[in-house]
Enzyme design. Structure first.
Site, PDB file in Angstrom:
ATOM      1  N   HIS A 115      40.117  96.345 110.163  1.00 23.62           N
ATOM      2  CA  HIS A 115      41.220  96.399 109.192  1.00 23.62           C
ATOM      3  C   HIS A 115      42.425  97.128 109.778  1.00 23.62           C
ATOM      4  O   HIS A 115      43.550  96.643 109.734  1.00 23.62           O
ATOM      5  CB  HIS A 115      40.767  97.090 107.912  1.00 23.62           C
ATOM      6  N   PHE A 116      42.200  98.302 110.297  1.00 23.94           N
ATOM      7  CA  PHE A 116      43.170  99.136 110.987  1.00 23.94           C
ATOM      8  C   PHE A 116      44.368  99.556 110.145  1.00 23.94           C
ATOM      9  O   PHE A 116      45.432  99.820 110.670  1.00 23.94           O
ATOM     10  CB  PHE A 116      43.664  98.467 112.278  1.00 23.94           C
ATOM     11  N   ASP A 117      44.205  99.628 108.865  1.00 21.52           N
ATOM     12  CA  ASP A 117      45.261 100.224 108.032  1.00 21.52           C
ATOM     13  C   ASP A 117      44.638 100.777 106.754  1.00 21.52           C
ATOM     14  O   ASP A 117      45.133 100.556 105.655  1.00 21.52           O
ATOM     15  CB  ASP A 117      46.346  99.205 107.708  1.00 21.52           C
ATOM     16  N   VAL A 118      43.528 101.497 106.926  1.00 17.72           N
ATOM     17  CA  VAL A 118      42.859 102.116 105.789  1.00 17.72           C
ATOM     18  C   VAL A 118      43.647 103.366 105.424  1.00 17.72           C
ATOM     19  O   VAL A 118      43.644 104.357 106.160  1.00 17.72           O
ATOM     20  CB  VAL A 118      41.397 102.486 106.135  1.00 17.72           C
ATOM     21  N   ASN A 148      46.908 101.258 100.633  1.00 19.45           N
ATOM     22  CA  ASN A 148      46.171  99.996 100.667  1.00 19.45           C
ATOM     23  C   ASN A 148      44.867 100.024  99.880  1.00 19.45           C
ATOM     24  O   ASN A 148      44.024  99.134 100.019  1.00 19.45           O
ATOM     25  CB  ASN A 148      45.903  99.588 102.117  1.00 19.45           C
TER      26      ASN A 148
END
Length: 203
Positions: A30-33, A37
């Site tokens: 995912h790399f945008d926790v 979000n």
């Protein structure tokens, strides 16, 4: 301010762990926790969902320089920003999940950036490497159980970092020390920990 409370934090962590495990099993990172979000569908955090997959990529994908949220960036990504690129790994999501748990528990970030020049990050690394027996001040409201969980998720070396599944092992245990309020912890100026995006210039 002061966090969500242990029960709500565990509800959030359990659901996000499930979402990330599914993504990882499908071969994605995912790399945008981060807070922005996480979509909340119930005030008691009985239902939250992970959204915004704009930064998601296949595991092992090469990512070039991009804007990052300093407070959420794993140290290997923070360092790679100066070099030009990095390979996405599921360990990046594990790190961000660890940061999210800390933020939800305390209402603040553990450090400004994962840089040894950052006093708070350096104190965390020093404790992990047994250079000091003193638990970093911002982590003193956590029980040994939550400290062990964060040791796994916020491990500076990605090859040693635990998977997101580790969260489920610590769900039955107590996370917060009784009698210590996260609000009593010295977080300098809480307004200092705003969402800061830093975009490295193209080379």
């Amino acid at each position: 301010m002061g966090g969500l409370g242990e029960v709500k934090v565990k509800r959030v962590a359990r659901q996000l762990c499930s979402a990330l495990e599914f993504l990882h099993e499908e071969g994605f990172v995912h790399f945008d926790v981060c807070l922005q979000n996480i979509f909340v569908f119930h005030h008691g955090m009985c239902l939250v969902k992970l959204g915004d997959f704009g930064n998601a990529h296949r595991v092992g994908a090469l990512v070039k320089k991009r804007s990052v949220r300093l407070a959420w960036a794993p140290p290997e990504v923070y360092q790679a920003l100066h070099c030009g690129g990095y390979l996405l790994q599921t360990s990046h999501d594990a790190w961000q999940l660890g940061i999210l748990i800390f933020v939800c528990v305390t209402g603040s970030y553990p450090w400004f950036s994962p840089d040894v020049a950052d006093h708070h990050y350096n104190s965390w690394v020093s404790w992990l490497e047994h250079r000091t027996p003193k638990v970093p001040p911002r982590f003193r409201c956590f029980t040994p159980c939550l400290l062990r969980l964060l040791q796994g998720l916020l491990e500076p070396h990605p090859e040693k970092r635990a998977s997101v599944a580790l969260v489920l092992e610590y769900m039955p245990q107590t996370w917060l020390v009784r009698g210590i309020n996260p609000l009593d912890i010295d977080f300098d100026e809480r307004s200092f920990f705003s969402e800061i995006l830093v975009a490295r210039p193209k080379s």
